[in-house]
Design a protein around this motif. Structure first.
Motif, PDB file in Angstrom:
ATOM      1  N   PRO A  98      46.524  36.370  38.826  1.00 35.81           N
ATOM      2  CA  PRO A  98      46.476  37.832  38.879  1.00 35.81           C
ATOM      3  C   PRO A  98      46.058  38.300  40.272  1.00 35.81           C
ATOM      4  N   ALA A  99      46.666  39.379  40.742  1.00 40.71           N
ATOM      5  CA  ALA A  99      46.478  39.807  42.131  1.00 40.71           C
ATOM      6  C   ALA A  99      45.022  40.122  42.449  1.00 40.71           C
ATOM      7  N   GLY A 102      42.691  36.983  42.078  1.00 41.12           N
ATOM      8  CA  GLY A 102      42.995  36.022  43.134  1.00 41.12           C
ATOM      9  C   GLY A 102      42.434  36.449  44.474  1.00 41.12           C
ATOM     10  N   ARG A 103      42.634  37.716  44.805  1.00 38.50           N
ATOM     11  CA  ARG A 103      42.145  38.222  46.088  1.00 38.50           C
ATOM     12  C   ARG A 103      40.625  38.205  46.157  1.00 38.50           C
ATOM     13  N   MET A 104      39.963  38.576  45.047  1.00 37.30           N
ATOM     14  CA  MET A 104      38.511  38.721  45.059  1.00 37.30           C
ATOM     15  C   MET A 104      37.758  37.416  44.873  1.00 37.30           C
ATOM     16  N   HIS A 105      38.331  36.463  44.113  1.00 38.09           N
ATOM     17  CA  HIS A 105      37.528  35.312  43.720  1.00 38.09           C
ATOM     18  C   HIS A 105      38.152  33.939  44.001  1.00 38.09           C
ATOM     19  N   LEU A 106      39.462  33.871  44.207  1.00 43.21           N
ATOM     20  CA  LEU A 106      40.071  32.592  44.555  1.00 43.21           C
ATOM     21  C   LEU A 106      40.122  32.401  46.066  1.00 43.21           C
ATOM     22  N   MET A 107      40.606  33.405  46.764  1.00 43.29           N
ATOM     23  CA  MET A 107      40.751  33.277  48.214  1.00 43.29           C
ATOM     24  C   MET A 107      39.437  33.010  48.944  1.00 43.29           C
ATOM     25  N   PRO A 108      38.324  33.688  48.608  1.00 41.54           N
ATOM     26  CA  PRO A 108      37.083  33.417  49.327  1.00 41.54           C
ATOM     27  C   PRO A 108      36.583  31.976  49.180  1.00 41.54           C
ATOM     28  N   ALA A 109      36.964  31.308  48.089  1.00 40.15           N
ATOM     29  CA  ALA A 109      36.502  29.937  47.853  1.00 40.15           C
ATOM     30  C   ALA A 109      37.515  28.896  48.305  1.00 40.15           C
ATOM     31  N   ASP A 128      50.418  40.455  38.860  1.00 45.26           N
ATOM     32  CA  ASP A 128      49.903  40.728  37.523  1.00 45.26           C
ATOM     33  C   ASP A 128      50.947  40.470  36.447  1.00 45.26           C
ATOM     34  N   THR A 129      52.141  40.070  36.854  1.00 44.29           N
ATOM     35  CA  THR A 129      53.192  39.710  35.906  1.00 44.29           C
ATOM     36  C   THR A 129      52.970  38.280  35.410  1.00 44.29           C
ATOM     37  N   ILE A 130      53.078  38.076  34.106  1.00 40.38           N
ATOM     38  CA  ILE A 130      52.952  36.735  33.537  1.00 40.38           C
ATOM     39  C   ILE A 130      54.201  35.938  33.904  1.00 40.38           C
ATOM     40  N   ASN A 144      43.993  35.882  32.551  1.00 40.67           N
ATOM     41  CA  ASN A 144      42.857  36.488  31.875  1.00 40.67           C
ATOM     42  C   ASN A 144      43.306  37.193  30.599  1.00 40.67           C
ATOM     43  N   ALA A 145      44.334  36.638  29.984  1.00 43.27           N
ATOM     44  CA  ALA A 145      44.839  37.140  28.711  1.00 43.27           C
ATOM     45  C   ALA A 145      44.872  35.983  27.718  1.00 43.27           C
ATOM     46  N   GLU A 146      44.957  36.318  26.447  1.00 39.58           N
ATOM     47  CA  GLU A 146      45.019  35.286  25.425  1.00 39.58           C
ATOM     48  C   GLU A 146      46.271  34.439  25.614  1.00 39.58           C
ATOM     49  N   LEU A 147      46.116  33.133  25.391  1.00 39.83           N
ATOM     50  CA  LEU A 147      47.226  32.205  25.566  1.00 39.83           C
ATOM     51  C   LEU A 147      48.116  32.233  24.332  1.00 39.83           C
ATOM     52  N   GLU A 148      49.380  32.615  24.531  1.00 39.81           N
ATOM     53  CA  GLU A 148      50.317  32.715  23.407  1.00 39.81           C
ATOM     54  C   GLU A 148      51.319  31.566  23.378  1.00 39.81           C
ATOM     55  N   ASP A 149      51.567  30.953  24.520  1.00 40.39           N
ATOM     56  CA  ASP A 149      52.554  29.882  24.608  1.00 40.39           C
ATOM     57  C   ASP A 149      51.901  28.558  24.219  1.00 40.39           C
ATOM     58  N   SER A 150      52.276  28.026  23.049  1.00 44.76           N
ATOM     59  CA  SER A 150      51.653  26.810  22.543  1.00 44.76           C
ATOM     60  C   SER A 150      52.055  25.562  23.318  1.00 44.76           C
ATOM     61  N   THR A 151      53.052  25.681  24.217  1.00 39.39           N
ATOM     62  CA  THR A 151      53.460  24.517  25.009  1.00 39.39           C
ATOM     63  C   THR A 151      52.564  24.324  26.225  1.00 39.39           C
ATOM     64  N   LEU A 152      51.653  25.267  26.474  1.00 39.92           N
ATOM     65  CA  LEU A 152      50.772  25.180  27.627  1.00 39.92           C
ATOM     66  C   LEU A 152      49.390  24.699  27.219  1.00 39.92           C
ATOM     67  N   ILE A 153      48.741  24.025  28.146  1.00 40.93           N
ATOM     68  CA  ILE A 153      47.366  23.585  27.965  1.00 40.93           C
ATOM     69  C   ILE A 153      46.467  24.551  28.738  1.00 40.93           C
ATOM     70  N   ALA A 154      45.336  24.936  28.166  1.00 45.25           N
ATOM     71  CA  ALA A 154      44.449  25.894  28.823  1.00 45.25           C
ATOM     72  C   ALA A 154      43.042  25.330  28.934  1.00 45.25           C
ATOM     73  N   ARG A 155      42.407  25.606  30.068  1.00 43.35           N
ATOM     74  CA  ARG A 155      40.988  25.275  30.260  1.00 43.35           C
ATOM     75  C   ARG A 155      40.269  26.527  30.731  1.00 43.35           C
ATOM     76  N   LYS A 156      39.188  26.851  30.076  1.00 46.12           N
ATOM     77  CA  LYS A 156      38.425  28.046  30.433  1.00 46.12           C
ATOM     78  C   LYS A 156      37.664  27.805  31.732  1.00 46.12           C
ATOM     79  N   LEU A 157      37.864  28.696  32.698  1.00 45.24           N
ATOM     80  CA  LEU A 157      37.155  28.598  33.969  1.00 45.24           C
ATOM     81  C   LEU A 157      35.914  29.474  34.010  1.00 45.24           C
ATOM     82  N   ALA A 158      35.970  30.632  33.341  1.00 43.45           N
ATOM     83  CA  ALA A 158      34.843  31.565  33.386  1.00 43.45           C
ATOM     84  C   ALA A 158      35.009  32.607  32.291  1.00 43.45           C
TER      85      ALA A 158
END
Length: 298
Positions: A98-99, A102-109, A128-130, A144-158
């Motif tokens: 998400p824009a 990503g800008r606020m919390h991914l790029m600084p790290a 912001d497009t899925i 940061n939305a609920e995972l609807e695609d059952s073919t994907l694996i998800a890990r909670k980061l925060a």
């Protein structure tokens, strides 16, 4: 059957691009194309359809993929059992996020991440497009939305905690609501499609249909309009925490928390052959944010 051919085929199904898949494995486009052709010849079937723009799997390729992943997973497990193999992340990691986040919390790290993994390059798409991970050739997506695609694996980061805010100026002019029902007397700023706010109350969940003169599809615009005194709004704490620190926003209705099942997730197509670069990215940011991320420590 050549293991390297299998490895290339699996990466090709993720990237949908022979050049990109080959580059990740240190192969030229011509050599990568030859490897796929040899794999198809050994099996006697066509695994992929190739065009000048992208690659797509045939039905035989789709059927063959889980078996190829299983073979590679077994090989990696066997090598790890005797101390072999390389877990050093290399190549290019393609990430969709998400824009705003990503800008606020991914790029600084990111600087420290790339220092830790000097053989790794990162391609970011902030939108912001899925996105479709497989179709877009992405290794990982932050959502940061609920995972609807059952073919994907998800890990909670925060966690993605959401609170209701107002500016000191707005509260001085209009007063502070003491219950969710009081919001009906106030100007509220809404994200499109999220005009109904659900609160936890002593008597159960309560839904308030808020109204106001401003709606937008951008969370940062909602936050900034709220800070400018245009009304009351809810926002994720990761988005609003700096404004709270500066005194530009004040959390209100603290005794009535918003009901939200959202979190910050890292999602990827499969866990059976998790590339070292993907694992490194996920582990790094999970540790960076921690169980209580820095934006909630105030």
């Amino acid at each position: 059957m050549n293991i390297e051919h299998l490895r290339l085929f699996v990466r090709l199904t993720a990237t949908r691009n022979i050049s990109v898949a080959g580059q990740e494995l240190g192969l030229s486009p011509a050599v990568a194309s030859t490897h796929i052709s040899k794999l198809e010849q050994s099996l006697g079937v066509r695994l992929v359809h190739r065009t000048t723009r992208k690659v797509s799997m045939t039905e035989e390729g789709k059927a063959f993929l889980p078996h190829a992943e299983e073979v590679l997973s077994s090989v990696e497990a066997a090598r790890a059992a005797v101390g072999g193999g390389s877990a050093i992340p290399t190549g290019t990691l393609r990430v969709a996020a998400p824009a705003s986040f990503g800008r606020m919390h991914l790029m600084p790290a990111l600087k420290t991440f790339l220092i830790d993994y000097p053989e790794l390059a990162v391609d970011f798409r902030f939108s912001d497009t899925i996105v479709d991970l497989v179709e877009g050739g992405f290794d990982i997506a932050i959502r940061n939305a609920e995972l609807e695609d059952s073919t994907l694996i998800a890990r909670k980061l925060a966690p993605d905690t959401r609170r209701v805010y107002a500016s000191p100026d707005y509260l001085a002019k209009h007063g502070e609501p003491s219950t969710p029902e009081d919001l009906l007397k106030h100007e509220c700023i809404n994200l499109m499609g999220l005009e109904s706010w659900v609160f936890e109350t002593p008597t159960g969940k309560q839904t308030i249909k808020t109204k106001g003169t401003l709606r937008t599809d951008n969370g940062e615009v909602v936050r900034d309009a709220c800070a400018n005194g245009l009304g009351i709004a809810f926002s994720s704490t990761w988005c609003a925490y700096q404004h709270v620190k500066r005194g530009e926003l004040v959390p209100i209705l603290r005794d009535f928390p918003l009901v939200s099942g959202t979190a910050i997730w890292a999602v990827y197509p499969t866990s059976r052959l998790l590339a070292p670069k993907v694992r490194a990215f996920i582990d790094y940011f999970a540790a960076h944010f921690g169980s209580t991320p820095y934006w909630d420590k105030q």
